[in-house]
Motif scaffolding. Structure first.
Motif, mmCIF file in Angstrom:
data_model
loop_
_atom_site.group_PDB
_atom_site.id
_atom_site.type_symbol
_atom_site.label_atom_id
_atom_site.label_comp_id
_atom_site.label_asym_id
_atom_site.label_seq_id
_atom_site.Cartn_x
_atom_site.Cartn_y
_atom_site.Cartn_z
ATOM 1 N N GLY B 318 13.925 67.415 38.082
ATOM 2 C CA GLY B 318 15.082 66.619 38.497
ATOM 3 C C GLY B 318 15.299 65.415 37.603
ATOM 4 O O GLY B 318 16.431 65.127 37.180
ATOM 5 N N LEU B 319 14.220 64.704 37.305
ATOM 6 C CA LEU B 319 14.349 63.517 36.441
ATOM 7 C C LEU B 319 14.788 63.908 35.025
ATOM 8 O O LEU B 319 15.655 63.264 34.423
ATOM 9 N N TYR B 321 16.399 66.576 34.156
ATOM 10 C CA TYR B 321 17.774 67.074 34.274
ATOM 11 C C TYR B 321 18.758 65.911 34.224
ATOM 12 O O TYR B 321 19.731 65.923 33.464
ATOM 13 N N LEU B 322 18.445 64.907 35.030
ATOM 14 C CA LEU B 322 19.341 63.746 35.099
ATOM 15 C C LEU B 322 19.406 63.012 33.763
ATOM 16 O O LEU B 322 20.477 62.624 33.284
#
Lengths: 329, 333
Positions: B318-319, B321-322
């Protein structure tokens, strides 16, 4: 509510990273959207952009926060599960650190604890016991057995000099005592901790949480008072620090209460006769209770609730990405 | 084996194809700006920029994997193993082992009588998983090394640390039996058995073997006796634990066969003469079969949740990706 792995909260720093990247992205596009769309559509573009950016940021923060909370493994509430275990195994962890020589309880913390341990072993019929002594390290001196004669023969010889390590580590003690349980036999397991609660190393609460996960209640029997006292050695001299002053030790009652509370055990003040009686009654009823009901109440992990929140926030994030720019272009 | 505590949540995976359909459908309605824009040069990026295209595909896969992993975590993934547990412990067995100097006689290859006995006892322990087994050793004196316990690792560790002549020079068979009887005197009503293993004649201790056996008989404790050794002159070599000097010699004495037979007979046990290691092993196997009782077991499934590993993967992906989407590609929401 119990947080099983509070160390995971350090991952919250990830939210700061999310905010910084999002702010950079916002200002980056604020400038270029006007270049793309022209000044005459500035307000429309900014409105859509701010709306989409703001809610994306909030949802991303909700997502990462939920994941961290799920990783922290928060438990609350109890649920009944079927339990067909019969008979009880008790692992005793006994503190033999030097602070146990303090005489704030009569005749000393150590002697008082030895007396209570002796009573526990004598009065609980049909139970098996193991005996682990600890200071900075922990050693199981008697494995899980129903040979009470053997344990009784050890109790009068408990003294700080029986272990060479220094300090006091309740985490190691609880872990080692737990290892003395027999995993191959289906019996109820209880941990008895005799200590003044002074733990110079380790994280006792961590071991208590592990005991909770394993459905092992920890009964703590506190020796000593919060007021504390000096430590008198067998030759009559007082333990002194490097400056030559007499060392004063205080019992950590709150820690012992916390350990028993987390695991569903019972806290007992070894100086109070009625408290010891109540603890013995509770221990005796453990086996009977299980025979009668066959139900065990276990703590409920709630990580899935936070995962669900994270999942929904991802779905909404996708939806926000699909909010149309159509009116602006 | 991977299993799920709440498999009904796996139905959420059906949303994945729906997601692709909606993505395609909404795209046509203008939900996204479908051109790349180079913010530095203020120009539209032309197609064919390989790195950006590959990164976009990778990020799409990452986003997809986050959703799938969350669905799997919701289903409660656990690694489960099946294990047989005993509903109650079996019988109480006390092994009474001779550790007098004569046990170093070299008629039991590859080392000596003592090492062979230790090896055979270890194998015997392996077959008695739910039995409480204890250990008493004797020479001039006798001591309890391990009380009857189902913690067989503890027992093995103590057995490994035994040394010949730690308890002096002599053979206190009566004391060994008496101590075993004392520590078998427990509240449990299970069968109780003593396995006496010796190569000598009783010549030490305050309690006579027959008297000790008599007490055992009254307490319904069965004694199996095993006489170890061969006839004739047998060489021995051992390290004196006190003086740390090597002792050598020849042993010509044997065990008191009549005594061992009597002890077994008086307590409804059996006597074995182990003249070599395979006979010794056979003796223990026979005792193993004599003392077979009905064992009540049940199979339990032990589970270990793996949700934390999956969630950690979600957090890291998630990190990244962001960062890549909003930072590196500077994607407009």
């Amino acid at each position: 509510m119990i947080v099983m792995d509070p160390g995971m909260f350090r991952l919250m720093i990830g939210n700061l990273f999310v905010i910084l990247v999002s702010i950079w992205n916002y200002y980056h596009w604020k400038k270029y959207l006007i270049r793309i769309g022209g000044h005459w559509r500035r307000h429309t573009l900014e409105n859509v952009h701010v709306f989409k950016w703001f809610f994306s940021l909030i949802l991303a923060l909700i997502f990462f926060t939920s994941i961290v909370l799920a990783l922290a493994d928060i438990h609350w509430g109890k649920k009944p599960v079927r339990d067909d275990r019969v008979n009880v195994d008790i692992a005793i962890a006994f503190d033999v650190s030097q602070s146990m020589l303090a005489d704030d309880v009569y005749p000393s913390r150590l002697a008082r604890s030895m007396e209570v341990a002796g009573r526990v072993i004598n009065e609980l019929q049909g139970y098996r016991f193991s005996f682990t002594v600890f200071k900075g390290s922990a050693v199981t001196i008697v494995p899980m057995t129903d040979d009470k004669n053997h344990i009784r023969s050890f109790i009068p010889h408990l003294y700080p000099s029986m272990l060479s390590s220094r300090g006091s580590n309740l985490e190691t003690a609880l872990t080692r005592a737990y290892e003395s349980f027999d995993a191959n036999i289906n019996r109820k397991k209880i941990l008895l901790l005799f200590s003044d609660g002074e733990s110079l190393d380790g994280t006792p609460v961590k071991a208590a949480k592990q005991a909770l996960v394993n459905n092992v209640p920890v009964f703590t029997i506190a020796a000593g008072t919060s007021g504390g006292s000096t430590i008198r050695l067998s030759d009559g001299s007082l333990v002194q620090n490097e400056a030559g002053n007499a060392v004063k030790t205080k019992a950590n009652i709150p820690l012992l209460k916390k350990i028993s509370s987390i695991t569903g055990g019972v806290f007992t003040d070894s100086t109070k006769v009625y408290a010891i009686e109540a603890m013995l009654d509770k221990l005796k009823s453990e086996a009977e209770y299980e025979k009668q009901t066959g139900v065990l109440f276990v703590s409920v992990p709630r990580y899935r609730l936070f995962v669900l929140i994270a999942f929904v926030s991802v779905l909404v994030l996708i939806t926000i990405r699909k909010i149309r720019w159509k009116d602006a272009y | 084996m991977l299993t799920f505590e709440y498999p009904q949540y796996l139905f959420l995976l059906l949303l994945v194809p729906l997601y692709f359909v909606l993505k395609r459908f909404l795209k046509l309605k203008g939900g996204e700006l479908t051109f790349s824009f180079n913010s530095a040069s203020c120009q539209i990026v032309r197609k064919g920029r390989g790195f950006i295209n590959i990164l976009t595909v990778v990020l799409d896969c990452a986003g997809f994997s986050i959703i799938v992993l969350l669905m799997l975590v919701l289903a409660g993934p656990v690694m489960s193993t099946r294990k047989t547990v005993y509903l109650e412990k079996g019988i109480d067995i006390m092994i009474v082992l001779d550790e007098s100097p004569t046990m170093s006689a070299r008629d039991f290859p590859p080392v000596n009588r003592f090492e062979t006995a230790r090896d055979v006892i270890n194998r015997f322990i392996s077959n008695r998983l739910n039995d409480a087994i204890g250990l008493v050793t004797f020479a001039k004196d006798a001591v309890l090394r391990v009380p009857p316990t189902t913690d067989h690792e503890f027992l093995r560790e103590k057995l490994k640390n035994l040394r010949i002549m730690d308890l002096g020079n002599g053979t206190a068979i009566g004391m060994g039996i008496a101590i075993a009887v004392l520590h078998l005197n427990t509240e449990s009503d299970t069968n109780k058995v003593i396995i006496l293993l010796t190569d000598g004649q009783n010549n030490a201790g305050e309690i006579l073997p027959r008297k000790a056996a008599d007490i055992a008989r009254k307490m319904k404790i069965k004694i199996y006796t095993i006489g170890v050794g061969t006839e004739g002159d047998i060489p021995y070599v051992l390290l004196n634990p006190e003086t740390k000097t090597e002792m050598k010699g020849v042993i010509s004495d044997s065990f008191d066969e009549d005594l061992l037979e009597d002890l077994a007979e008086a307590t409804n046990g059996v006597y074995f003469h182990a003249s070599n290691s395979s006979v010794l092993q056979t003796g223990f196997r026979a005792i193993d079969s004599f003392e077979t009782i009905e064992k009540h077991t049940k199979v339990v499934t032990q589970t270990k949740s793996i949700h934390k590993e999956l969630l950690m993967a979600v957090f890291i992906i998630g990190l990244l990706y962001l960062f890549l989407r909003k930072g590196v590609l500077a994607e407009l929401v």
